[in-house]
Design a protein around this motif. Structure first.
Motif, PDB file in Angstrom:
ATOM      1  N   PHE A  30       0.826  -1.214   0.000  1.00  9.40           N
ATOM      2  CA  PHE A  30       0.000   0.000   0.000  1.00  9.40           C
ATOM      3  C   PHE A  30       0.857   1.260   0.000  1.00  9.40           C
ATOM      4  O   PHE A  30       0.579   2.203  -0.762  1.00  9.40           O
ATOM      5  CB  PHE A  30      -0.939   0.012   1.204  1.00  9.40           C
ATOM      6  N   TRP A  83      -7.268   0.783  -5.552  1.00  7.40           N
ATOM      7  CA  TRP A  83      -7.063   1.405  -4.233  1.00  7.40           C
ATOM      8  C   TRP A  83      -7.853   0.638  -3.175  1.00  7.40           C
ATOM      9  O   TRP A  83      -7.365   0.400  -2.066  1.00  7.40           O
ATOM     10  CB  TRP A  83      -7.483   2.871  -4.254  1.00  7.40           C
ATOM     11  N   THR A  84      -9.068   0.247  -3.508  1.00  4.92           N
ATOM     12  CA  THR A  84      -9.857  -0.591  -2.601  1.00  4.92           C
ATOM     13  C   THR A  84      -9.121  -1.889  -2.306  1.00  4.92           C
ATOM     14  O   THR A  84      -9.039  -2.333  -1.148  1.00  4.92           O
ATOM     15  CB  THR A  84     -11.223  -0.897  -3.225  1.00  4.92           C
ATOM     16  N   TYR A 117      -5.809  -2.571  -2.440  1.00  3.39           N
ATOM     17  CA  TYR A 117      -4.608  -2.429  -1.624  1.00  3.39           C
ATOM     18  C   TYR A 117      -4.917  -1.978  -0.200  1.00  3.39           C
ATOM     19  O   TYR A 117      -4.210  -2.359   0.743  1.00  3.39           O
ATOM     20  CB  TYR A 117      -3.641  -1.449  -2.294  1.00  3.39           C
ATOM     21  N   CYS A 118      -5.953  -1.179  -0.026  1.00  5.63           N
ATOM     22  CA  CYS A 118      -6.308  -0.736   1.327  1.00  5.63           C
ATOM     23  C   CYS A 118      -6.796  -1.909   2.166  1.00  5.63           C
ATOM     24  O   CYS A 118      -6.374  -2.083   3.317  1.00  5.63           O
ATOM     25  CB  CYS A 118      -7.374   0.362   1.268  1.00  5.63           C
ATOM     26  N   GLN A 139      -3.942  -4.090   3.006  1.00  3.93           N
ATOM     27  CA  GLN A 139      -3.144  -3.505   4.080  1.00  3.93           C
ATOM     28  C   GLN A 139      -3.793  -3.759   5.440  1.00  3.93           C
ATOM     29  O   GLN A 139      -3.115  -4.066   6.422  1.00  3.93           O
ATOM     30  CB  GLN A 139      -2.983  -1.997   3.848  1.00  3.93           C
ATOM     31  N   LYS A 170      -1.671   1.474   8.180  1.00  3.58           N
ATOM     32  CA  LYS A 170      -3.105   1.178   8.251  1.00  3.58           C
ATOM     33  C   LYS A 170      -3.915   2.467   8.404  1.00  3.58           C
ATOM     34  O   LYS A 170      -4.996   2.595   7.818  1.00  3.58           O
ATOM     35  CB  LYS A 170      -3.382   0.240   9.417  1.00  3.58           C
ATOM     36  N   ALA A 228      -4.018   4.092   5.043  1.00  3.61           N
ATOM     37  CA  ALA A 228      -4.938   3.370   4.171  1.00  3.61           C
ATOM     38  C   ALA A 228      -6.382   3.736   4.491  1.00  3.61           C
ATOM     39  O   ALA A 228      -7.191   3.976   3.585  1.00  3.61           O
ATOM     40  CB  ALA A 228      -4.722   1.858   4.313  1.00  3.61           C
ATOM     41  N   THR A 242      -7.082   7.588   3.408  1.00  3.02           N
ATOM     42  CA  THR A 242      -7.155   7.809   1.953  1.00  3.02           C
ATOM     43  C   THR A 242      -8.351   7.096   1.349  1.00  3.02           C
ATOM     44  O   THR A 242      -9.030   7.647   0.461  1.00  3.02           O
ATOM     45  CB  THR A 242      -5.872   7.326   1.266  1.00  3.02           C
ATOM     46  N   PHE A 243      -8.634   5.884   1.803  1.00  4.71           N
ATOM     47  CA  PHE A 243      -9.790   5.172   1.259  1.00  4.71           C
ATOM     48  C   PHE A 243     -11.089   5.904   1.593  1.00  4.71           C
ATOM     49  O   PHE A 243     -11.976   6.037   0.737  1.00  4.71           O
ATOM     50  CB  PHE A 243      -9.832   3.748   1.815  1.00  4.71           C
TER      51      PHE A 243
END
Length: 712
Positions: free
Chosen positions: A339, A403-404, A406-407, A410, A420, A423, A426-427
């Motif tokens: 991430f 992005w979803t 990798y978040c 993580q 974390k 993550a 940003t998400f």
């Protein structure tokens, strides 16, 4: 022993092999014995060179005691056992001093032996041409009582691989070309409301590449050829192998709760990745170099570091991987660094966008001081902040699916509390931004339907179009809402893949359901303005569904034969590569069309202006009759004048009917021309002042005592 074992190693080519010009060799190794072992192998490197008919080997290890052993060599290819032989290192015909007996302490042996000619004819030429051979060589050492004391296995390859840097460069060039064509098309249209871009666009190409990368992240037993192929598209998901960056991220993790013991860049550099099916690979890219550097050597052995020449005793750790971890760590990116790697690269791209836009703004300001720049750049000069924000929003929309992924990965596999937190923040921010735009668009549509009865102003009003077009510009007017299923589709794909990591069957069935639903939606709605857009996106979606069906073959629970998996992998590569080539060809065609085709909006505008100018010059209503026209009769209604009829028809054809106006109202309202207010919901105006749009600026008779003239 070595003669027998090397002949066995060469015989694995009875089935299609792997990598390099006329060379077969081992690629990494792993210990396959469970529990404690009295013999530990630290290094194995065996290769067969067809041009010299020699087998070169380099083996080293340690033993806790002196003991007599027997060795069993097993060679498999595509799941089929092609060689199995047991021999005694102390036998006269297979004598190996280093293993007779196995000494206590360290030992090593390296050298070269010739392969008898009768064995060479059994090796088909295809063994040296097909990439990524699914071959495996395993050696088991047993004590005289039958107890297993050591086991080591290695993947065999031939120097050819579907993992070719040039493929990544070509894919990146295709994406860049799609971006350039999209930008040229947008500039040519002049941001005209309702303008759609040609397919395939930049988003479609990048989402296609992302799909191929995500196809390689399932927790299934991929054939080596497809695992290598999918690795080429990692860049589209934000994964780039960068040693300096990984070292910095390791340092960041170590200060925020991370454990670097078996999860760091330095560890991966010296590790052999072992997949669930037993295949192995190294994270370094020195395979081809080692193959070219192989030379025939005389046998040299040593015990406890003594002898003519000591072998390489460097040990590579065996590292079991699968799924997303296996995909990212073959790029030398530790799974807990995934991430942060994508976040840093995203920040770099954002910084590049901001700097580029601000620099261009400065250039325009300087240009304005010393000269006059084109009118097409005026909008950028005045609204560069909006353009900057919308460009960043475009990037977020493009990456939302990965992005979803990798978040969530993580959250489930990361070990740094700071990573974390980043993550989560940003998400949440990306999701909130897309939710905000969704709410704004629905709010505008609700108001438009209340006032005008439809949402056509989304495509007709210039200000509304500039604000929200990135979500629906290619859709038909009745399907502007399809960007919402698109966002849900991206979220669901990333969520299922990350949350189901380690469960290949669950991942694959979930992805198949998601792709099938999207295909049904596209077939039902065919939402794109252009027929080409509908066909291209439907074909892309069909290939996505078929790709997941092929991945279902790789699921371990289904027990499909390895040969079938390999054939399926090759077919999948052919289909995906073919579609990629078609997309590239279409991009080239679109670029040629963009360069030579006149902007249709500008063409229509010029034609309308020319027609309008000709009508006004010869219009008797404006008291400028043409030589062939006769003066209007007494009492003739103004609406019967041919020039006005033509003008009115032209205005209606261009802009649609605005309101009913009688000829009497036209005459009596001539004195108030330009004073009346105008209000249009499509224009988004609530006041009754200002100039009306061009289609309401109809010619009015000046106040020249025309009424007296009429009644004479």
């Amino acid at each position: 022993m070595w003669r027998t074992s090397t002949i066995a190693l060469a015989s694995l080519a009875l089935l299609p092999s792997v990598l390099g010009t006329d060379i077969l060799h081992t690629n990494g190794f792993s210990n396959c014995k469970t529990g404690t072992s009295t013999v530990k192998v630290n290094n194995v490197d065996i290769s067969f060179d067809k041009s010299t008919n020699n087998v070169d080997f380099d083996v080293s290890g340690t033993s806790t005691e002196e003991q007599f052993v027997t060795a069993e060599l097993i060679v498999t290819a595509y799941g089929i056992k092609v060689y199995n032989n047991t021999f005694d290192p102390c036998s006269d015909d297979t004598k190996v001093d280093q293993l007779c007996p196995v000494p206590e302490g360290t030992f090593s042996a390296n050298g070269s032996q010739a392969i008898p000619s009768e064995y060479l004819s059994k090796i088909p030429s295809i063994a040296f041409s097909l990439p990524d051979l699914d071959g495996n060589a395993q050696m088991v050492l047993k004590a005289k009582d039958g107890t297993e004391v050591a086991c080591v296995q290695s993947t065999v390859s031939n120097g050819k691989s579907a993992d070719v840097p040039a493929v990544s460069y070509v894919a990146a060039a295709i994406a860049a070309g799609a971006l350039a064509v999209s930008l040229i098309g947008a500039a040519a249209s002049g941001a005209h409301p309702g303008t759609s871009t040609s397919s395939p666009g930049f988003f479609e190409v990048m989402w296609w590449f992302q799909g191929m990368a995500m196809n390689g992240m399932h927790s299934v037993n991929y054939p080596g050829v497809y695992r290598s192929f999918s690795k080429n598209f990692a860049f589209s998901t934000g994964l780039v192998s960068w040693g300096g960056l990984q070292t910095s991220i390791d340092s960041f993790r170590s200060h925020t709760g991370g454990n670097l013991t078996n999860n760091s860049y330095d560890y991966l550099k010296n590790a052999t990745l072992v997949y669930p099916d037993g295949t192995t690979t190294t994270t370094t890219s020195g395979i081809a170099k080692r193959a070219l550097d192989l030379v025939a050597r005389q046998i040299n052995t040593s015990v406890n570091g003594t002898g003519a020449e000591s072998g390489n005793s460097t040990s590579k750790e065996s590292h079991l991987v699968q799924g997303i971890q296996g995909y990212v760590e073959q790029l030398t990116i530790p799974q807990s660094n995934t991430f942060i790697t994508v976040l840093v690269l995203f920040a770099i791209v954002i910084l590049a966008i901001v700097v580029s836009i601000l620099l261009f703004k400065v250039i325009l300001e300087a240009w304005a001081l010393f000269g006059k720049f084109p009118k097409s750049l005026t909008t950028f000069r005045k609204e560069y902040w909006r353009i900057m924000f919308q460009t960043i929003t475009n990037l977020i929309f493009l990456l939302y699916g990965v992005w979803t992924l990798y978040c969530i990965f993580q959250f489930t596999h990361g070990d740094s509390w700071a990573a974390k937190v980043l993550a989560g923040v940003t998400f949440a921010a990306f999701t909130a931004l897309l939710a905000f735009y969704t709410w704004k668009i629905f709010s505008v549509v609700r108001k438009l339907k209340q006032l005008e009865g439809n949402a056509h102003a989304l495509f007709e009003n210039k200000e509304t179009w500039k604000k929200y077009k990135l979500f629906y510009e290619n859709y038909k007017r009745g399907y502007w809402w399809l960007f919402i299923p698109a966002i849900i589709y991206m979220f669901a794909k990333g969520c299922v893949l990350a949350a189901g990591d380690g469960h290949g069957l669950v991942q694959t069935i979930g992805q198949l359901a998601i792709e099938a639903i999207m295909l049904i939606l596209l077939l039902w709605s065919r939402p794109y303005q252009r027929k080409s857009g509908n066909w291209i996106n439907i074909i892309i979606q069909i290939v996505r569904v078929l790709s997941v069906v092929c991945i279902l073959v790789f699921v371990e629970e289904l027990g499909v034969a390895q040969t079938t998996k390999t054939i399926t992998g090759v077919v999948l590569i052919a289909v995906q590569s073919g579609l990629t080539a078609i997309l590239a060809l279409l991009i080239v065609i679109n670029s040629i069309i963009s360069c030579f085709k006149e902007n249709p909006h500008r063409k229509r505008r010029k034609a309308a202006e020319k027609h309008l100018s000709r009508d006004l010059e010869g219009d008797a209503f404006l008291m400028q009759p043409t030589p062939t026209s006769s003066p209007p009769r007494h009492g003739r209604k103004m609406s019967e004048a041919g020039g006005y009829d033509r003008f009115r028809a032209l205005a209606v054809s261009r802009f649609g009917p605005q309101r009913e106006e009688s000829s009497e109202a036209l005459v009596t309202g001539g004195a108030d021309m330009g004073k009346s207010g105008y209000r249009s919901v499509s224009q988004g105006r609530s006041d009754h002042t200002g100039s009306p749009p061009p289609f309401s600026r109809e010619p009015r008779l000046p106040d020249l005592a025309f009424e007296n003239y009429r009644h004479k």
